[in-house]
Design an enzyme around this catalytic site. Structure first.
Site, PDB file in Angstrom:
ATOM      1  N   PHE A 134       0.951  -1.082  -0.086  1.00 16.01           N
ATOM      2  CA  PHE A 134       0.250  -0.007   0.171  1.00 16.01           C
ATOM      3  C   PHE A 134       0.757   1.209   0.002  1.00 16.01           C
ATOM      4  O   PHE A 134       1.869   1.447   1.070  1.00 16.01           O
ATOM      5  CB  PHE A 134      -0.930   0.083   1.443  1.00 16.01           C
ATOM      6  N   ALA A 135       0.696   2.017  -0.980  1.00 18.65           N
ATOM      7  CA  ALA A 135       1.264   3.620  -0.803  1.00 18.65           C
ATOM      8  C   ALA A 135       0.296   4.638  -1.034  1.00 18.65           C
ATOM      9  O   ALA A 135      -0.308   4.899  -2.095  1.00 18.65           O
ATOM     10  CB  ALA A 135       2.150   3.463  -2.253  1.00 18.65           C
ATOM     11  N   TYR A 139       2.900   8.042   1.460  1.00 15.07           N
ATOM     12  CA  TYR A 139       3.755   6.768   1.589  1.00 15.07           C
ATOM     13  C   TYR A 139       4.098   6.370   0.135  1.00 15.07           C
ATOM     14  O   TYR A 139       4.960   5.607  -0.141  1.00 15.07           O
ATOM     15  CB  TYR A 139       3.172   5.720   2.187  1.00 15.07           C
ATOM     16  N   ASP A 226       4.386  -4.119   4.161  1.00 16.50           N
ATOM     17  CA  ASP A 226       4.582  -2.521   4.291  1.00 16.50           C
ATOM     18  C   ASP A 226       5.331  -2.127   3.329  1.00 16.50           C
ATOM     19  O   ASP A 226       6.321  -2.986   2.616  1.00 16.50           O
ATOM     20  CB  ASP A 226       5.371  -2.327   5.837  1.00 16.50           C
ATOM     21  N   VAL A 227       5.112  -0.752   2.970  1.00 21.59           N
ATOM     22  CA  VAL A 227       5.964  -0.182   1.628  1.00 21.59           C
ATOM     23  C   VAL A 227       7.213   0.451   2.354  1.00 21.59           C
ATOM     24  O   VAL A 227       8.134   0.753   1.697  1.00 21.59           O
ATOM     25  CB  VAL A 227       4.996   0.668   1.131  1.00 21.59           C
ATOM     26  N   ASP A 228       7.291   0.854   3.457  1.00 25.28           N
ATOM     27  CA  ASP A 228       8.527   1.506   3.996  1.00 25.28           C
ATOM     28  C   ASP A 228       9.483   0.461   4.104  1.00 25.28           C
ATOM     29  O   ASP A 228      10.250   0.487   5.162  1.00 25.28           O
ATOM     30  CB  ASP A 228       8.109   2.208   5.119  1.00 25.28           C
ATOM     31  N   THR A 260       3.583  -6.545  23.230  1.00 24.53           N
ATOM     32  CA  THR A 260       2.546  -5.509  23.296  1.00 24.53           C
ATOM     33  C   THR A 260       1.121  -5.951  22.742  1.00 24.53           C
ATOM     34  O   THR A 260       0.835  -5.275  21.850  1.00 24.53           O
ATOM     35  CB  THR A 260       2.905  -4.132  22.496  1.00 24.53           C
ATOM     36  N   GLU A 318      -1.996  -4.915  13.575  1.00 18.52           N
ATOM     37  CA  GLU A 318      -0.811  -6.106  14.344  1.00 18.52           C
ATOM     38  C   GLU A 318      -1.718  -6.617  15.296  1.00 18.52           C
ATOM     39  O   GLU A 318      -1.330  -7.863  15.674  1.00 18.52           O
ATOM     40  CB  GLU A 318       0.369  -5.155  14.546  1.00 18.52           C
TER      41      GLU A 318
HETATM   42  C1  LIG Z   1       6.974  -3.432   9.921  1.00 20.80           C
HETATM   43  C2  LIG Z   1       5.634  -3.649  10.725  1.00 20.80           C
HETATM   44  O1  LIG Z   1       5.424  -4.614  11.264  1.00 20.80           O
HETATM   45  N1  LIG Z   1       4.943  -2.570  10.617  1.00 20.80           N
HETATM   46  C3  LIG Z   1       3.485  -2.702  11.347  1.00 20.80           C
HETATM   47  C4  LIG Z   1       3.685  -1.565  12.500  1.00 20.80           C
HETATM   48  O2  LIG Z   1       4.097  -0.188  12.210  1.00 20.80           O
HETATM   49  P1  LIG Z   1       4.627   0.948  11.083  1.00 20.80           P
HETATM   50  O3  LIG Z   1       5.340   1.844  11.710  1.00 20.80           O
HETATM   51  O4  LIG Z   1       5.727   0.126  10.082  1.00 20.80           O
HETATM   52  O5  LIG Z   1       3.547   1.389  10.275  1.00 20.80           O
HETATM   53  P2  LIG Z   1       3.443   2.283   8.898  1.00 20.80           P
HETATM   54  O6  LIG Z   1       3.635   3.572   9.221  1.00 20.80           O
HETATM   55  O7  LIG Z   1       4.564   1.594   8.082  1.00 20.80           O
HETATM   56  O8  LIG Z   1       2.097   1.959   8.276  1.00 20.80           O
HETATM   57  C5  LIG Z   1       1.778   0.441   7.786  1.00 20.80           C
HETATM   58  C6  LIG Z   1       1.726   0.625   6.161  1.00 20.80           C
HETATM   59  O9  LIG Z   1       0.409   1.058   5.728  1.00 20.80           O
HETATM   60  C7  LIG Z   1       0.523   2.164   4.576  1.00 20.80           C
HETATM   61  N2  LIG Z   1       0.320   3.459   4.959  1.00 20.80           N
HETATM   62  C8  LIG Z   1       0.126   3.778   6.205  1.00 20.80           C
HETATM   63  C9  LIG Z   1      -0.274   5.209   6.280  1.00 20.80           C
HETATM   64  C10 LIG Z   1      -0.379   6.072   5.274  1.00 20.80           C
HETATM   65  O10 LIG Z   1      -0.443   7.232   5.270  1.00 20.80           O
HETATM   66  N3  LIG Z   1      -0.054   5.673   4.033  1.00 20.80           N
HETATM   67  C11 LIG Z   1       0.008   3.998   3.849  1.00 20.80           C
HETATM   68  O11 LIG Z   1       0.144   3.597   2.661  1.00 20.80           O
HETATM   69  C12 LIG Z   1       1.962   1.624   4.224  1.00 20.80           C
HETATM   70  O12 LIG Z   1       2.115   0.530   3.154  1.00 20.80           O
HETATM   71  C13 LIG Z   1       2.590   1.467   5.562  1.00 20.80           C
HETATM   72  O13 LIG Z   1       3.874   0.836   5.198  1.00 20.80           O
HETATM   73  O14 LIG Z   1       2.371  -1.424  13.112  1.00 20.80           O
HETATM   74  C14 LIG Z   1       1.223  -1.062  12.111  1.00 20.80           C
HETATM   75  C15 LIG Z   1      -0.015  -0.854  13.025  1.00 20.80           C
HETATM   76  O15 LIG Z   1       0.509   0.065  14.113  1.00 20.80           O
HETATM   77  C16 LIG Z   1       1.084  -2.046  11.100  1.00 20.80           C
HETATM   78  O16 LIG Z   1       0.603  -3.344  11.555  1.00 20.80           O
HETATM   79  C17 LIG Z   1       2.622  -2.213  10.332  1.00 20.80           C
HETATM   80  O17 LIG Z   1       2.338  -3.125   9.342  1.00 20.80           O
HETATM   81 MN   LIG Z   2       5.994   0.209   8.327  1.00 18.33          MN
END
Ligand SMILES: CC(=O)N[C@H]1[C@@H](OP(=O)(O)OP(=O)(O)OC[C@H]2O[C@@H](n3ccc(=O)[nH]c3=O)[C@H](O)[C@@H]2O)O[C@H](CO)[C@H](O)[C@@H]1O
Ligand SMILES: [Mn+2]
Length: 368
Positions: A134-135, A139, A226-228, A260, A318
């Site tokens: 997802f982007a 993102y 995830d995309v990041d 958690t 999660e």
């Molecule tokens: C590596 C890992 O296990 N990451 C998890 C973690 O945080 P993360 O901090 O890695 O979450 P994140 O900010 O990367 O968001 C998850 C994903 O949602 C998509 N996105 C999110 C926001 C936005 O404005 N646009 C968009 O495209 C994008 O693909 C992103 O990678 O916890 C999240 C829930 O709190 C999710 O379960 C993530 O999968």
């Molecule tokens: Mn992420």
């Protein structure tokens, strides 16, 4: 009265009748089982799983309905001659890491699998893989690196559909990304949400919906990440299984008290302090299309129930995923933290590879 004659090795009248009745009964039972099986009264073994979820499309492996094919039609796999070191029963290749879960799911670490054997097995099945990502909103900035590095390391040599969910397709198509043979970029326009928490959680609903609409007829396995992220080493068919989860890099050596999980009993994601196997990452799961459908459908419904009750699990998708893996379907394969490592965490002695790296980001900036 004629005394009954006992001839050694032969049956007397009573025994003969007993054997006759038993044979008759067994044949009837077998016939009933065959009929039930044929008409899929055992849903969990039916290959036509789509109809159970209210949609129909072709099951992905031909000839898999073993019971309705004659033995001549069964898809027989014939592996080519391969020469490799004999597995040593008393010498496990990895001794400093857990290689199997208590329910006998393999935990994938470099050194405990032979990729040549796995490639031979999966190529015979002509597997097609879908990678969902997802982007949405800001993102989008992570997408190019994600795809470029996936091209180098993800399922090299296999057909891959990159399913890119985004809120503005025109914004990402002008990235000018090109992919190799048998790889396809597929852009799927989806709604965006104001809160980042909703964006991450709604992924479950969107993956579920597209599984029904198209993934089921296009691929055999889905990998949802995830995309990041940045791939920087091999990720291949060793990860594929009915349903897989990934050990979260921040928790795999910690005790349950540090996990958690959602701790409020009112939530659908609740897990009490004395339960839990592993802490799985929300950003990396997958499996056969059918299993990903069940997983995403379950998690989406759990979130909706919580939403109706004005509660949201602490770590969003999660938390619901962890609850699902604990109580509904334990993963059939588990990926070690080699498959999900943090950019800033350096390395560790048990890590022979760091395959997918979670990029450091300014969360406040990118989410708002
Ligand atoms: C590596 C890992 O296990 N990451 C998890 C973690 O945080 P993360 O901090 O890695 O979450 P994140 O900010 O990367 O968001 C998850 C994903 O949602 C998509 N996105 C999110 C926001 C936005 O404005 N646009 C968009 O495209 C994008 O693909 C992103 O990678 O916890 C999240 C829930 O709190 C999710 O379960 C993530 O999968
Ligand atoms: Mn992420």
């Amino acid at each position: 009265m004629t005394p009954s004659r006992e001839v050694p090795g032969c049956l007397n009248g009573g025994q003969f009748r007993f054997v006759k009745k038993t044979l008759l009964f067994s044949s009837l039972a077998v016939a009933v089982l065959v009929v039930l099986r044929r008409y899929s009264y055992f849903p969990e073994t039916s290959s036509n799983w789509h109809s159970r979820y209210g949609f129909s499309c072709k099951a992905n492996s031909e000839g898999s309905d073993y019971f309705s094919s004659s033995p001549d039609n069964v898809n027989v796999i014939h592996l080519k001659r391969m020469v490799y070191p004999k597995p040593e029963t008393l010498k496990p290749p990895r001794t400093n890491v857990l290689s199997v879960s208590p329910w006998l799911a393999p935990i994938v670490w470099e050194g405990n699998f032979n990729i040549d054997i796995l490639n031979e097995l999966f190529r015979q099945e002509n597997v097609r893989i879908g990678l969902t990502v997802f982007a949405i909103k800001k993102y989008i900035r992570f997408l190019k690196t994600f795809i470029e590095t996936a091209e180098k390391f993800f399922m090299v040599g296999y057909p891959v559909n990159y399913y890119i969910f985004t809120d503005l397709v025109s914004n990402v198509t002008n990235f000018n990304m090109t992919v190799g043979p048998r790889k396809q970029l597929i852009f799927l326009e989806v709604p965006s949400y104001e809160r980042w928490q909703d964006v991450t959680m709604r992924r479950m609903q969107m993956i579920r919906d597209f599984t029904k609409q198209r993934f089921a007829s296009e691929v055999d396995y889905l990998v949802c990440v995830d995309v990041d992220m940045r791939f920087q080493d091999h990720v291949g068919v060793e990860i594929l299984s009915d349903v897989f989860g990934t050990l979260h890099p921040a928790f795999f050596v910690k005790g349950r008290d540090k996990f958690t999980f959602e701790r409020r009993p009112e939530s659908q994601a609740y897990i009490p302090e004395d339960e839990g196997d592993f802490y799985y990452a929300g950003g990396y799961f997958g499996g056969k299309v059918e299993e990903v459908y069940k997983l995403t459908n379950h998690c989406h419904h759990a979130m909706l129930t919580d939403k109706a009750n004005n509660i949201e699990a602490i770590w969003h998708d999660e938390s619901y995923l962890n609850n699902y893996f604990l109580y509904y379907k334990k993963p059939t394969k588990i990926l070690s933290p080699e498959y999900l490592w943090n950019e800033r965490d350096g390395t560790a002695f048990y890590l022979r590879k760091r395959r997918l790296i979670s990029l450091h980001k300014n969360a406040d900036e990118v989410r708002n």
